[in-house]
Design a protein around this motif. Structure first.
Motif, PDB file in Angstrom:
ATOM      1  N   MET A   9       0.844  -1.171   0.000  1.00 12.39           N
ATOM      2  CA  MET A   9       0.000   0.000   0.000  1.00 12.39           C
ATOM      3  C   MET A   9       0.890   1.235   0.000  1.00 12.39           C
ATOM      4  N   ILE A  10       0.620   2.162  -0.873  1.00 13.29           N
ATOM      5  CA  ILE A  10       1.420   3.380  -0.989  1.00 13.29           C
ATOM      6  C   ILE A  10       0.718   4.504  -0.242  1.00 13.29           C
ATOM      7  N   SER A  11       1.448   5.104   0.674  1.00 10.13           N
ATOM      8  CA  SER A  11       0.913   6.225   1.431  1.00 10.13           C
ATOM      9  C   SER A  11       1.023   7.490   0.593  1.00 10.13           C
ATOM     10  N   VAL A  12       0.146   8.435   0.848  1.00 14.31           N
ATOM     11  CA  VAL A  12       0.180   9.717   0.154  1.00 14.31           C
ATOM     12  C   VAL A  12       1.503  10.430   0.440  1.00 14.31           C
ATOM     13  N   HIS A  13       2.052  10.170   1.619  1.00 12.36           N
ATOM     14  CA  HIS A  13       3.287  10.836   2.032  1.00 12.36           C
ATOM     15  C   HIS A  13       4.541  10.099   1.572  1.00 12.36           C
ATOM     16  N   GLY A  33       6.452   9.526  -1.223  1.00 16.84           N
ATOM     17  CA  GLY A  33       6.745   9.904  -2.602  1.00 16.84           C
ATOM     18  C   GLY A  33       7.805   9.042  -3.257  1.00 16.84           C
ATOM     19  N   GLY A  34       8.723   8.469  -2.466  1.00 13.85           N
ATOM     20  CA  GLY A  34       9.789   7.642  -3.032  1.00 13.85           C
ATOM     21  C   GLY A  34       9.264   6.392  -3.704  1.00 13.85           C
ATOM     22  N   ALA A  35       8.346   5.698  -3.036  1.00 14.76           N
ATOM     23  CA  ALA A  35       7.788   4.469  -3.609  1.00 14.76           C
ATOM     24  C   ALA A  35       6.950   4.786  -4.844  1.00 14.76           C
ATOM     25  N   ALA A  36       6.184   5.855  -4.790  1.00 17.13           N
ATOM     26  CA  ALA A  36       5.361   6.233  -5.940  1.00 17.13           C
ATOM     27  C   ALA A  36       6.237   6.609  -7.128  1.00 17.13           C
ATOM     28  N   ALA A  37       7.330   7.318  -6.870  1.00 18.74           N
ATOM     29  CA  ALA A  37       8.255   7.694  -7.951  1.00 18.74           C
ATOM     30  C   ALA A  37       8.906   6.458  -8.554  1.00 18.74           C
ATOM     31  N   ALA A  38       9.265   5.496  -7.710  1.00 17.51           N
ATOM     32  CA  ALA A  38       9.887   4.261  -8.209  1.00 17.51           C
ATOM     33  C   ALA A  38       8.913   3.493  -9.092  1.00 17.51           C
TER      34      ALA A  38
END
Length: 65
Positions: free
Chosen positions: A1-5, A7-12
């Motif tokens: 689960m990706i948290s809104v906070h 950003g590193g995982a979402a960018a990856a």
């Protein structure tokens, strides 16, 4: 689960998605099959000894005709 906070995982994930799209764009003949074989090769748990073995991996989706 990706948290809104987170950003590193979402960018990856965005980077991975762009890489996959660029790689798929490089494949010309039989792109779908080659792309799925690549996924299977990268996700298999051990050494790859034949393409037939890769076609049996869950990541390799086969079409039934």
């Amino acid at each position: 689960m990706i948290s809104v906070h987170d950003g590193g995982a979402a960018a990856a994930l965005g980077d991975l998605s762009r890489f996959r799209e660029a790689f798929y764009g490089c494949l010309t003949v039989r792109a779908d099959g080659l792309f799925e074989l690549t996924d299977a090769a990268l996700c298999t748990g051990g050494p790859v000894t034949s393409l037939v073995e890769l076609s049996l991996e869950p990541e390799h989706r086969r079409r039934r005709r």
